[in-house]
Scaffold this active site. Structure first.
Site, PDB file in Angstrom:
ATOM      1  N   LYS A  40      -0.018  -3.614  12.945  1.00 18.55           N
ATOM      2  CA  LYS A  40      -1.286  -3.993  12.310  1.00 18.55           C
ATOM      3  C   LYS A  40      -2.518  -3.600  13.185  1.00 18.55           C
ATOM      4  O   LYS A  40      -3.432  -3.186  12.514  1.00 18.55           O
ATOM      5  CB  LYS A  40      -1.031  -5.390  11.909  1.00 18.55           C
ATOM      6  CG  LYS A  40       0.139  -5.480  10.967  1.00 18.55           C
ATOM      7  CD  LYS A  40      -0.100  -6.933  10.258  1.00 18.55           C
ATOM      8  CE  LYS A  40       1.363  -7.311   9.592  1.00 18.55           C
ATOM      9  NZ  LYS A  40       1.610  -6.353   8.285  1.00 18.55           N
ATOM     10  N   ASN A 183      -3.201 -12.421   1.903  1.00 16.85           N
ATOM     11  CA  ASN A 183      -2.594 -12.158   0.551  1.00 16.85           C
ATOM     12  C   ASN A 183      -2.417 -13.582  -0.128  1.00 16.85           C
ATOM     13  O   ASN A 183      -2.636 -14.572   0.724  1.00 16.85           O
ATOM     14  CB  ASN A 183      -1.663 -11.092   0.603  1.00 16.85           C
ATOM     15  CG  ASN A 183      -0.432 -11.617   1.393  1.00 16.85           C
ATOM     16  OD1 ASN A 183      -0.084 -12.824   1.547  1.00 16.85           O
ATOM     17  ND2 ASN A 183       0.396 -10.512   1.746  1.00 16.85           N
ATOM     18  N   GLY A 212      -3.283  -7.431  -4.450  1.00 21.84           N
ATOM     19  CA  GLY A 212      -2.862  -6.177  -4.577  1.00 21.84           C
ATOM     20  C   GLY A 212      -3.400  -5.558  -5.582  1.00 21.84           C
ATOM     21  O   GLY A 212      -5.013  -5.391  -5.644  1.00 21.84           O
ATOM     22  N   LYS A 213      -2.882  -5.068  -7.004  1.00 22.45           N
ATOM     23  CA  LYS A 213      -3.344  -4.298  -7.895  1.00 22.45           C
ATOM     24  C   LYS A 213      -4.386  -4.949  -8.677  1.00 22.45           C
ATOM     25  O   LYS A 213      -5.039  -4.444  -9.278  1.00 22.45           O
ATOM     26  CB  LYS A 213      -2.381  -3.918  -8.790  1.00 22.45           C
ATOM     27  CG  LYS A 213      -1.234  -2.806  -8.265  1.00 22.45           C
ATOM     28  CD  LYS A 213      -0.509  -2.467  -9.279  1.00 22.45           C
ATOM     29  CE  LYS A 213       0.633  -1.464  -8.871  1.00 22.45           C
ATOM     30  NZ  LYS A 213       1.945  -1.693  -9.361  1.00 22.45           N
ATOM     31  N   THR A 238       2.860   0.591   2.638  1.00 22.80           N
ATOM     32  CA  THR A 238       2.936   0.179   4.224  1.00 22.80           C
ATOM     33  C   THR A 238       1.448   0.386   4.634  1.00 22.80           C
ATOM     34  O   THR A 238       0.970   1.873   4.768  1.00 22.80           O
ATOM     35  CB  THR A 238       3.819   0.967   5.174  1.00 22.80           C
ATOM     36  OG1 THR A 238       4.967   0.628   4.340  1.00 22.80           O
ATOM     37  CG2 THR A 238       3.979   0.225   6.355  1.00 22.80           C
ATOM     38  N   ASP A 242      -3.939  -2.909   5.973  1.00 19.51           N
ATOM     39  CA  ASP A 242      -4.618  -2.671   7.234  1.00 19.51           C
ATOM     40  C   ASP A 242      -5.798  -1.572   6.781  1.00 19.51           C
ATOM     41  O   ASP A 242      -6.991  -1.857   7.598  1.00 19.51           O
ATOM     42  CB  ASP A 242      -3.735  -1.910   8.219  1.00 19.51           C
ATOM     43  CG  ASP A 242      -2.580  -2.636   8.668  1.00 19.51           C
ATOM     44  OD1 ASP A 242      -2.973  -4.057   8.764  1.00 19.51           O
ATOM     45  OD2 ASP A 242      -1.381  -2.276   8.658  1.00 19.51           O
ATOM     46  N   ASN A 266     -11.539  -1.612  -1.216  1.00 16.09           N
ATOM     47  CA  ASN A 266     -10.446  -1.218  -2.139  1.00 16.09           C
ATOM     48  C   ASN A 266     -10.155   0.154  -2.303  1.00 16.09           C
ATOM     49  O   ASN A 266      -9.062   0.735  -2.525  1.00 16.09           O
ATOM     50  CB  ASN A 266     -10.758  -1.705  -3.523  1.00 16.09           C
ATOM     51  CG  ASN A 266     -10.596  -3.376  -3.415  1.00 16.09           C
ATOM     52  OD1 ASN A 266      -9.782  -3.703  -3.008  1.00 16.09           O
ATOM     53  ND2 ASN A 266     -11.132  -4.105  -4.635  1.00 16.09           N
ATOM     54  N   SER A 272      -4.914   5.114   0.688  1.00 12.93           N
ATOM     55  CA  SER A 272      -3.860   5.173   1.846  1.00 12.93           C
ATOM     56  C   SER A 272      -2.463   5.006   1.442  1.00 12.93           C
ATOM     57  O   SER A 272      -1.555   5.535   1.920  1.00 12.93           O
ATOM     58  CB  SER A 272      -4.167   3.789   2.610  1.00 12.93           C
ATOM     59  OG  SER A 272      -3.790   2.739   2.090  1.00 12.93           O
TER      60      SER A 272
HETATM   61  O1  RIB Z   1       0.859  -3.666   7.985  1.00 10.64           O
HETATM   62  C1  RIB Z   1       1.581  -2.655   8.070  1.00 10.64           C
HETATM   63  C2  RIB Z   1       2.396  -2.731   9.455  1.00 10.64           C
HETATM   64  O2  RIB Z   1       3.016  -4.024   9.619  1.00 10.64           O
HETATM   65  C3  RIB Z   1       3.404  -1.679   9.900  1.00 10.64           C
HETATM   66  O3  RIB Z   1       2.703  -0.452  10.335  1.00 10.64           O
HETATM   67  C4  RIB Z   1       4.438  -2.180  10.566  1.00 10.64           C
HETATM   68  O4  RIB Z   1       4.071  -1.841  11.992  1.00 10.64           O
HETATM   69  C5  RIB Z   1       4.223  -3.874  10.545  1.00 10.64           C
HETATM   70  O5  RIB Z   1       3.712  -4.328  11.733  1.00 10.64           O
END
Ligand code: RIB
Length: 292
Positions: A40, A183, A212-213, A238, A242, A266, A272
């Site tokens: 993260k 979240n 989220g959405k 994923t 971040d 957003n 991403s």
């Molecule tokens: O937030 C996503 C991340 O959480 C991933 O890249 C993984 O490494 C986890 O730590």
């Protein structure tokens, strides 16, 4: 150019894609396996750098092959690595990710990320002092989060806490943070005993709950505000959180309003998710601005 210091985890993501998510005791055949940089903290550092901030990462890696790749990836993304140290005889953090049925499941093994201790942070105090904003998450020891929050308070540098993954936190950390971005699940753990509405009202313009959405929700002192997300066809979610945190950090550090910063965040997060990997789809500044 705003300066952002990120205190947090750096890991290698080991990602399996599968059409079926295995249940307990079940074996399924997957489709692919890839290793890509993640964690993260590292994700947030890379996203903020791509969005135009000068970024200083404060973290640890193992003295292994993954550690070298993680540092190399920071350099490719113009993230300063003076305070990314390899820990002797320790493995790098890894995240074991299953992408299945349109979502991910992740097991994180922290490895060297546990060595991001208060003593380690002391060495990087000058970077924190010079930053316009400090970002921190929860894949490092809780004592470090507490220590950084104290340092930020005494140096008067705003701290953005992304409380992921969820864990209960001392009230002092919540009080010292300038922004907190849970979240819904993380909010329930963090504000145990309070409803979401109560938590938002207690911390106006500070607690920003990502849904989220459905967008992001906060209380502006008078009423609840929802900043909508941008609908896209998701390939891999994923790292979306971040990207959201980094984009918000950059925009707010640049002096934009909370609502403008959340809109920017957003938009960046929506871009991403259109590519594979936590960092694969993290946009450059221009891509976000073009979309807005
Ligand atoms: O937030 C996503 C991340 O959480 C991933 O890249 C993984 O490494 C986890 O730590």
């Amino acid at each position: 150019m705003v300066k952002i210091a990120v205190v947090g985890s750096s890991s290698m993501d080991l990602v399996v894609t599968s059409s079926i998510r295995p249940g307990a005791g079940e074996t399924v055949l997957g489709e692919s396996f890839r290793t890509v940089p993640g964690g993260k903290g590292a994700n947030q550092a890379v996203a903020a750098a791509r969005l135009g901030a000068e970024v200083y990462m404060i973290g640890c890696v193992g003295d292994d092959h993954y550690g070298k790749e993680i540092i190399e990836n920071f350099r490719r993304n113009a993230v300063h690595t003076t305070y990314v140290e390899p820990v002797t005889e320790m493995e790098s953090g890894t995240a074991h990710i299953i992408l299945a049925e349109g979502d991910n499941s992740i097991v994180v093994v922290k490895g060297a990320n546990d060595y991001v201790t208060p003593d380690y942070i002391k060495k990087a105090q000058s970077v924190i002092q010079d930053a316009d904003l400090v970002m921190i998450q929860q894949e490092i020891p809780v004592e470090t989060v507490e220590y950084v929050s104290e340092m930020c308070e005494s140096l008067q540098v705003p701290m953005l806490l992304n409380p992921a993954p969820a864990r209960p936190l001392p009230q002092s950390i919540i009080d010292r943070a300038a922004f907190i971005t849970p979240n819904e699940h993380e909010a329930a753990v963090l504000f145990n005993g309070m409803s979401q509405v109560e938590a938002l009202k207690k911390y106006p313009n500070k607690v920003l709950i990502t849904e989220g959405k459905a967008g992001v929700r906060y209380f502006n002192g008078t009423e609840e505000v929802v900043v909508s997300s941008f609908p896209v066809e998701a390939v891999d979610t994923t790292g979306a959180g971040d990207t959201f945190n980094a984009a918000f950090a950059v925009a707010v550090a640049e002096g934009n309003s909370l609502e403008e910063s959340l809109r920017f965040a957003n938009r960046a997060a929506s871009l991403s998710v259109t590519k594979f990997g936590a960092q694969g789809g993290m946009p450059m500044r221009k891509e976000v601005e073009d979309q807005l």
